[in-house]
Design a protein around this motif. Structure first.
Motif, short mmCIF file in Angstrom:
data_model
loop_
_atom_site.label_atom_id
_atom_site.label_comp_id
_atom_site.label_asym_id
_atom_site.label_seq_id
_atom_site.Cartn_x
_atom_site.Cartn_y
_atom_site.Cartn_z
N LEU A 4 -37.32 -29.59 56.78
CA LEU A 4 -36.21 -29.23 55.90
C LEU A 4 -36.11 -27.72 55.65
O LEU A 4 -35.05 -27.22 55.29
N ASP A 5 -37.22 -27.01 55.80
CA ASP A 5 -37.23 -25.59 55.47
C ASP A 5 -37.40 -24.69 56.69
O ASP A 5 -37.61 -23.48 56.55
N LEU A 6 -37.32 -25.26 57.87
CA LEU A 6 -37.51 -24.43 59.07
C LEU A 6 -36.46 -23.33 59.19
O LEU A 6 -36.77 -22.21 59.60
N ALA A 7 -35.22 -23.65 58.83
CA ALA A 7 -34.16 -22.63 58.91
C ALA A 7 -34.47 -21.46 57.98
O ALA A 7 -34.31 -20.29 58.34
N ASP A 8 -34.92 -21.77 56.77
CA ASP A 8 -35.28 -20.71 55.82
C ASP A 8 -36.49 -19.92 56.32
O ASP A 8 -36.59 -18.71 56.10
N MET A 9 -37.41 -20.61 56.99
CA MET A 9 -38.58 -19.94 57.54
C MET A 9 -38.17 -18.94 58.62
O MET A 9 -38.74 -17.85 58.73
N GLU A 10 -37.17 -19.33 59.43
CA GLU A 10 -36.69 -18.42 60.47
C GLU A 10 -36.13 -17.14 59.84
O GLU A 10 -36.41 -16.03 60.30
N LYS A 11 -35.35 -17.30 58.78
CA LYS A 11 -34.76 -16.14 58.11
C LYS A 11 -35.83 -15.26 57.47
O LYS A 11 -35.77 -14.03 57.55
N HIS A 12 -36.81 -15.90 56.82
CA HIS A 12 -37.83 -15.15 56.09
C HIS A 12 -38.78 -14.42 57.03
O HIS A 12 -39.17 -13.27 56.76
N THR A 13 -39.15 -15.06 58.13
CA THR A 13 -40.15 -14.48 59.03
C THR A 13 -39.55 -13.64 60.15
O THR A 13 -40.24 -12.80 60.74
N TRP A 18 -43.95 -26.83 48.32
CA TRP A 18 -44.25 -26.17 49.59
C TRP A 18 -43.07 -26.28 50.54
O TRP A 18 -42.27 -27.21 50.45
N ARG A 19 -42.98 -25.33 51.46
CA ARG A 19 -41.92 -25.32 52.47
C ARG A 19 -42.24 -26.34 53.57
O ARG A 19 -43.29 -26.27 54.19
N LEU A 20 -41.33 -27.25 53.82
CA LEU A 20 -41.57 -28.33 54.77
C LEU A 20 -41.11 -27.94 56.17
O LEU A 20 -39.99 -27.48 56.37
N MET A 21 -42.01 -28.15 57.14
CA MET A 21 -41.69 -27.78 58.53
C MET A 21 -41.87 -28.94 59.50
O MET A 21 -41.45 -28.86 60.66
N GLY A 22 -42.50 -30.03 59.07
CA GLY A 22 -42.72 -31.15 59.97
C GLY A 22 -43.30 -32.34 59.23
O GLY A 22 -43.42 -32.34 58.00
N GLY A 23 -43.65 -33.36 60.00
CA GLY A 23 -44.24 -34.55 59.42
C GLY A 23 -45.19 -35.21 60.40
O GLY A 23 -44.97 -35.16 61.62
N THR A 24 -46.24 -35.82 59.89
CA THR A 24 -47.18 -36.55 60.74
C THR A 24 -47.10 -38.04 60.43
O THR A 24 -46.94 -38.42 59.26
N PRO A 25 -47.20 -38.88 61.46
CA PRO A 25 -47.20 -40.33 61.22
C PRO A 25 -48.54 -40.83 60.71
O PRO A 25 -48.67 -41.98 60.29
N VAL A 26 -49.55 -39.99 60.73
CA VAL A 26 -50.90 -40.37 60.34
C VAL A 26 -51.03 -40.46 58.82
O VAL A 26 -50.53 -39.60 58.09
N ASP A 27 -51.69 -41.50 58.35
CA ASP A 27 -51.93 -41.67 56.92
C ASP A 27 -53.18 -40.89 56.51
O ASP A 27 -54.29 -41.25 56.89
#
Length: 246
Positions: A103-112, A184-193
Motif C-alpha cells: 500500500l505504501d510502495l508509491a510513497d516509498m518511491e517518492k520519498h527515496t 509502519w509503511r507497508l510494502m508487501g505480504g507473506t503467506p507464512v504465519d
C-alpha cells in the motif's frame, strides 16, 4: 566489552545491560549470554527475555536470590569476552511485494527517489537479524535495513493491518503476525504465519535468528497459502555457509 550493569527488576528478576544503543555486537552478546545460561542451567532461573541491548532473567526467589544469580551470570558473562558469534540461522520468508499488499510502495518511491524494483531488490538482499520480539506475539524487530529505504512512520496509523504484512518503520523492518493497528509503511505480504496458536510452536522464530525475504508472485502467494492451510508447507531454514535445509 565495556561496562556491564547488573540491575534488579522487582523481587524476581535481574537485568544485564550491555550498552545503551542498538548495535549488532551488543545484541550478539545478549543472545550469547542467554544461550550460555540455558546451557549451564543456573538453579532457579525460569525464563529469559532478550532485548536490543539487555537480557532480563527471571528467577524463583524461593530457590535462589538476586545475588546468587548476579554472581553466576557475571561469571558466564566473563566467558563471552573474545568469543565469536555462531553461524547465522536464517529463515527464508516468501514475500509478495506490491500487488494488494504494498500500500505504501508509491510513497516509498517518492520519498527515496528509487523505483519499486530497486526498493524490492534492496529490501530482499539482506539477512535481517531478529534483535528482539515484542508488540504482538511473533512480531519481529529486524535490524540491518539499508538506509536508502528507511521510511518515517505514518502520521496517522492504520486501524487494521492484515496478518503477514511486511513493513518499514524508521530504520527497521518487520512482519505483522496478527491483524492489528499499525503505523509502519507497508510494502508487501507473506503467506507464512509468524504466529499460530494451534501450531506446536506457536511463534515461528526467535530473537537471535535471521530472516531473509524471498520475492514471490501473487500466484505463488496463494499457492503457498493453500499449502499452509493443508499443513504441507514448511519454511526453509539454512545456516550461513551451509545452504542445505536444517
Amino acid at each position: 566489552m565495556g561496562e556491564i550493569k547488573y540491575m534488579p527488576a522487582g523481587d524476581r528478576a535481574l537485568v544485564v545491560e550491555f550498552g545503551n544503543q542498538i548495535d549488532p555486537a551488543i545484541n550478539d552478546k545478549v543472545h550469547a549470554l542467554a544461550a550460555k545460561i540455558a546451557e549451564t542451567r543456573i538453579p532457579g532461573v525460569q525464563e529469559m527475555v532478550p532485548t536490543f541491548r539487555s537480557l532480563m532473567i527471571y528467577y524463583d526467589p524461593a530457590i535462589t536470590s538476586f545475588e546468587n544469580v548476579r554472581k553466576q551470570t557475571a561469571e558466564l558473562t566473563g566467558q563471552l569476552i573474545g568469543k565469536t558469534t555462531e553461524k547465522k540461522r536464517i529463515l527464508k520468508i516468501p514475500c509478495c511485494y506490491g500487488a494488494r499488499f504494498g500500500l505504501d510502495l508509491a510513497d516509498m518511491e517518492k520519498h527515496t527517489g528509487l523505483d519499486r524494483d530497486e526498493i524490492i531488490k534492496i529490501h530482499s538482499s539482506v539477512d535481517y537479524k531478529i534483535y528482539m520480539m515484542g508488540f504482538l506475539p511473533g512480531f519481529v524487530y529486524l535490524g540491518g535495513l539499508d538506509k536508502r529505504i528507511e521510511m518515517p512512520r505514518l502520521k496517522s496509523p492504520r486501524v487494521r493491518i492484515l496478518p503477514g504484512a511486511v513493513g518499514i518503520g524508521g530504520n527497521q523492518t518487520g512482519v505483522y503476525p496478527l491483524a492489528s493497528p499499525g503505523g509502519w509503511r507497508l510494502m508487501g505480504g507473506t503467506p507464512v504465519d509468524f504466529y499460530d496458536p494451534y501450531r506446536e510452536d506457536p511463534i515461528l522464530c526467535k530473537a537471535g535468528e535471521y530472516i531473509r525475504f524471498i520475492p514471490i508472485t501473487i500466484g505463488d502467494y496463494y499457492d503457498i497459502r493453500h499449502m499452509i492451510v493443508k499443513g504441507e508447507y514448511q519454511v526453509e531454514v539454512v545456516e550461513e555457509g551451509d545452504e542445505g535445509c536444517q
